[in-house]
Motif scaffolding. Structure first.
Motif, PDB file in Angstrom:
ATOM      1  N   PRO A 121       0.597  -1.163   0.109  1.00 24.46           N
ATOM      2  CA  PRO A 121      -0.197  -0.095  -0.257  1.00 24.46           C
ATOM      3  C   PRO A 121       1.085   1.393  -0.102  1.00 24.46           C
ATOM      4  O   PRO A 121       1.737   1.349   0.486  1.00 24.46           O
ATOM      5  N   ILE A 122       0.208   2.682  -0.921  1.00 27.77           N
ATOM      6  CA  ILE A 122       1.085   3.607  -0.802  1.00 27.77           C
ATOM      7  C   ILE A 122      -0.220   4.630  -0.143  1.00 27.77           C
ATOM      8  O   ILE A 122      -1.387   4.522   0.168  1.00 27.77           O
ATOM      9  N   LEU A 123       0.469   5.139   1.348  1.00 28.91           N
ATOM     10  CA  LEU A 123      -0.072   5.477   2.156  1.00 28.91           C
ATOM     11  C   LEU A 123       0.116   6.927   1.899  1.00 28.91           C
ATOM     12  O   LEU A 123      -1.450   7.512   2.591  1.00 28.91           O
ATOM     13  N   ARG A 124       0.621   7.826   0.896  1.00 33.75           N
ATOM     14  CA  ARG A 124       1.045   8.932   0.582  1.00 33.75           C
ATOM     15  C   ARG A 124       1.695   9.104  -0.164  1.00 33.75           C
ATOM     16  O   ARG A 124       2.689   8.149  -0.881  1.00 33.75           O
ATOM     17  N   HIS A 125       1.151  10.644  -1.275  1.00 31.72           N
ATOM     18  CA  HIS A 125       2.436  10.838  -2.105  1.00 31.72           C
ATOM     19  C   HIS A 125       2.505  11.768  -2.180  1.00 31.72           C
ATOM     20  O   HIS A 125       1.475  12.729  -1.927  1.00 31.72           O
ATOM     21  N   GLU A 126       3.068  12.701  -2.719  1.00 30.01           N
ATOM     22  CA  GLU A 126       3.448  14.463  -3.190  1.00 30.01           C
ATOM     23  C   GLU A 126       4.878  14.232  -4.127  1.00 30.01           C
ATOM     24  O   GLU A 126       5.406  13.243  -4.108  1.00 30.01           O
ATOM     25  N   ASN A 127       4.116  15.428  -5.209  1.00 32.10           N
ATOM     26  CA  ASN A 127       5.176  15.446  -6.386  1.00 32.10           C
ATOM     27  C   ASN A 127       5.701  16.294  -6.313  1.00 32.10           C
ATOM     28  O   ASN A 127       5.419  17.890  -6.199  1.00 32.10           O
ATOM     29  N   LEU A 128       6.965  16.915  -6.086  1.00 33.68           N
ATOM     30  CA  LEU A 128       7.671  17.712  -6.128  1.00 33.68           C
ATOM     31  C   LEU A 128       8.074  18.666  -6.820  1.00 33.68           C
ATOM     32  O   LEU A 128       9.000  18.016  -7.423  1.00 33.68           O
ATOM     33  N   ASP A 129       8.010  19.468  -7.872  1.00 34.85           N
ATOM     34  CA  ASP A 129       8.399  20.261  -8.497  1.00 34.85           C
ATOM     35  C   ASP A 129       9.810  21.279  -8.827  1.00 34.85           C
ATOM     36  O   ASP A 129       9.691  21.431  -7.751  1.00 34.85           O
ATOM     37  N   VAL A 130      10.485  20.612  -9.827  1.00 33.73           N
ATOM     38  CA  VAL A 130      11.449  21.014  -9.494  1.00 33.73           C
ATOM     39  C   VAL A 130      12.386  21.477 -10.776  1.00 33.73           C
ATOM     40  O   VAL A 130      13.486  22.047 -10.744  1.00 33.73           O
ATOM     41  N   SER A 131      11.126  21.894 -10.994  1.00 34.22           N
ATOM     42  CA  SER A 131      11.515  22.728 -13.260  1.00 34.22           C
ATOM     43  C   SER A 131      12.065  24.033 -12.755  1.00 34.22           C
ATOM     44  O   SER A 131      12.037  24.956 -12.131  1.00 34.22           O
ATOM     45  N   VAL A 132      13.096  24.090 -13.652  1.00 35.40           N
ATOM     46  CA  VAL A 132      13.924  25.207 -13.550  1.00 35.40           C
ATOM     47  C   VAL A 132      13.286  26.581 -14.545  1.00 35.40           C
ATOM     48  O   VAL A 132      12.729  25.943 -16.035  1.00 35.40           O
ATOM     49  N   SER A 133      12.535  27.096 -14.222  1.00 32.81           N
ATOM     50  CA  SER A 133      11.549  28.495 -14.822  1.00 32.81           C
ATOM     51  C   SER A 133      12.296  28.527 -16.488  1.00 32.81           C
ATOM     52  O   SER A 133      13.742  28.902 -16.864  1.00 32.81           O
ATOM     53  N   GLY A 134      10.959  28.444 -17.712  1.00 32.05           N
ATOM     54  CA  GLY A 134      12.141  27.893 -18.641  1.00 32.05           C
ATOM     55  C   GLY A 134      12.059  27.284 -19.295  1.00 32.05           C
ATOM     56  O   GLY A 134      12.565  27.033 -20.526  1.00 32.05           O
ATOM     57  N   HIS A 135      12.368  26.275 -18.432  1.00 31.34           N
ATOM     58  CA  HIS A 135      13.653  24.668 -19.220  1.00 31.34           C
ATOM     59  C   HIS A 135      12.203  23.678 -19.037  1.00 31.34           C
ATOM     60  O   HIS A 135      11.040  23.875 -18.021  1.00 31.34           O
ATOM     61  N   GLU A 136      13.102  22.642 -19.526  1.00 30.12           N
ATOM     62  CA  GLU A 136      12.091  21.366 -19.440  1.00 30.12           C
ATOM     63  C   GLU A 136      11.745  21.304 -17.770  1.00 30.12           C
ATOM     64  O   GLU A 136      11.825  21.040 -17.200  1.00 30.12           O
ATOM     65  N   GLU A 137      10.106  20.612 -17.919  1.00 31.22           N
ATOM     66  CA  GLU A 137       9.537  20.722 -16.646  1.00 31.22           C
ATOM     67  C   GLU A 137       9.988  18.619 -15.858  1.00 31.22           C
ATOM     68  O   GLU A 137      10.124  18.001 -16.760  1.00 31.22           O
ATOM     69  N   ARG A 138       9.970  19.222 -14.539  1.00 29.27           N
ATOM     70  CA  ARG A 138      10.964  17.852 -13.495  1.00 29.27           C
ATOM     71  C   ARG A 138       9.956  17.738 -12.603  1.00 29.27           C
ATOM     72  O   ARG A 138       9.710  18.740 -12.061  1.00 29.27           O
ATOM     73  N   GLY A 139      10.463  16.906 -12.218  1.00 28.52           N
ATOM     74  CA  GLY A 139       9.864  17.012 -10.530  1.00 28.52           C
ATOM     75  C   GLY A 139      10.462  15.124  -9.870  1.00 28.52           C
ATOM     76  O   GLY A 139      10.819  14.049  -9.754  1.00 28.52           O
ATOM     77  N   LEU A 140      10.462  15.358  -8.744  1.00 27.44           N
ATOM     78  CA  LEU A 140      10.600  14.389  -7.981  1.00 27.44           C
ATOM     79  C   LEU A 140       9.057  13.815  -7.389  1.00 27.44           C
ATOM     80  O   LEU A 140       8.870  14.105  -6.631  1.00 27.44           O
ATOM     81  N   LEU A 141       8.785  12.227  -7.100  1.00 23.58           N
ATOM     82  CA  LEU A 141       7.651  11.523  -6.656  1.00 23.58           C
ATOM     83  C   LEU A 141       8.021  11.104  -5.431  1.00 23.58           C
ATOM     84  O   LEU A 141       8.604   9.969  -5.993  1.00 23.58           O
TER      85      LEU A 141
END
Length: 269
Positions: A121-141
């Motif tokens: 079971p996944i108790l909870r999760h968050e997606n951390l937006d680590v994108s640098v403005s104006g460049h490709e979108e990246r994240g940490l789940l």
């Protein structure tokens, strides 16, 4: 930069049960793979069903996915066998009871991001937006797993940027996330670091992370490009756990199912 609410999960968030489990799970078999949005390394062929069949052969408990397609209306119209469900749901099917998705890149036809498939079971999760403005979108789940007999297990699925200065900033955000976690909890960080210059180890060592392939073989695994792997882009880092039976899956069918070679590790908790 900060936590994004734009995530999907298979089950609602739950509290960790108070009663002790009847059986302790002492290890997890994990896999990390950049799915290349379901296409082969040249983007000419849609191979998601083949990738699902290959992943099923490894008896994996937790799967870290990068570049997994949530929706793409253009591809859905073009390919007759395009999965009607989001790709992470299609891959999970009946093998992984829980999954979480963090949407990173959004465009007119749809979106893609990171995902985690879990037999626990996944108790909870968050997606951390680590994108640098104006460049490709990246994240940490960041997902928190309920593994019987263990404290909360933290699984962080990573996809970092192509520019070194961006990766340095993104790794700093990862370290800040790690500082907020209970110091005794097991942590697994895996994914596509795009760290072809091998700078991540030094930046992450102060947070207690150790890379499995470096510990076992002296250097990270070569994972890109899949057919002739030269660059060490994909990694598996652990804290309060150890890794054994580490493999880079460079032979067929894996070498034809993405532009990255998948990595698998047995994590001892």
């Amino acid at each position: 930069m900060g936590f994004s609410d734009d995530t999907a999960t298979h089950q609602q968030q739950r509290s960790k049960p108070l009663q002790p489990p009847s059986e302790t799970v002492k290890s997890l078999r994990i896999l990390t793979v950049n799915t290349h949005k379901g296409f082969n390394w040249l983007n000419r062929r849609y191979i998601l069903p083949e990738l699902r069949d290959a992943v099923r052969t490894l008896s994996t408990d937790v799967v870290f996915l990068q570049e997994v397609q949530g929706v793409h209306e253009g591809h859905a119209a073009r390919f007759l066998d395009w999965a009607t469900a989001p790709q992470y749901e299609f891959l999970a099917d009946s093998m992984w009871a829980d999954y979480a998705y963090g949407r990173n890149a959004v465009y007119p036809e749809g979106h893609h991001g990171n995902a985690l498939l879990s037999k626990f079971p996944i108790l909870r999760h968050e997606n951390l937006d680590v994108s640098v403005s104006g460049h490709e979108e990246r994240g940490l789940l960041h997902s928190v797993l309920d593994v019987p007999g263990q404290p909360e297990v933290h699984a962080i699925c990573v996809h970092l940027g192509l520019h070194e200065s961006h990766r340095t900033a993104q790794l700093k955000l990862l370290c800040e996330l790690l500082e907020r976690l209970p110091p005794e909890d097991p942590v697994i960080v895996a994914g596509d670091f795009n760290d072809w210059r091998r700078r991540a180890d030094a930046q992450l060592s102060d947070s207690g992370l150790r890379e499995v392939f470096v510990e076992a073989q002296g250097e990270p695994a070569r994972t890109f490009p899949a057919r002739w792997p030269l660059l060490c882009l994909d990694r598996v880092y652990l804290r309060n756990a150890s890794g054994v039976d580490a493999h880079a899956h460079g032979r067929r069918p894996w070498s034809h199912l993405s532009d990255h070679i998948p990595l698998s590790v047995e994590v001892l908790l």
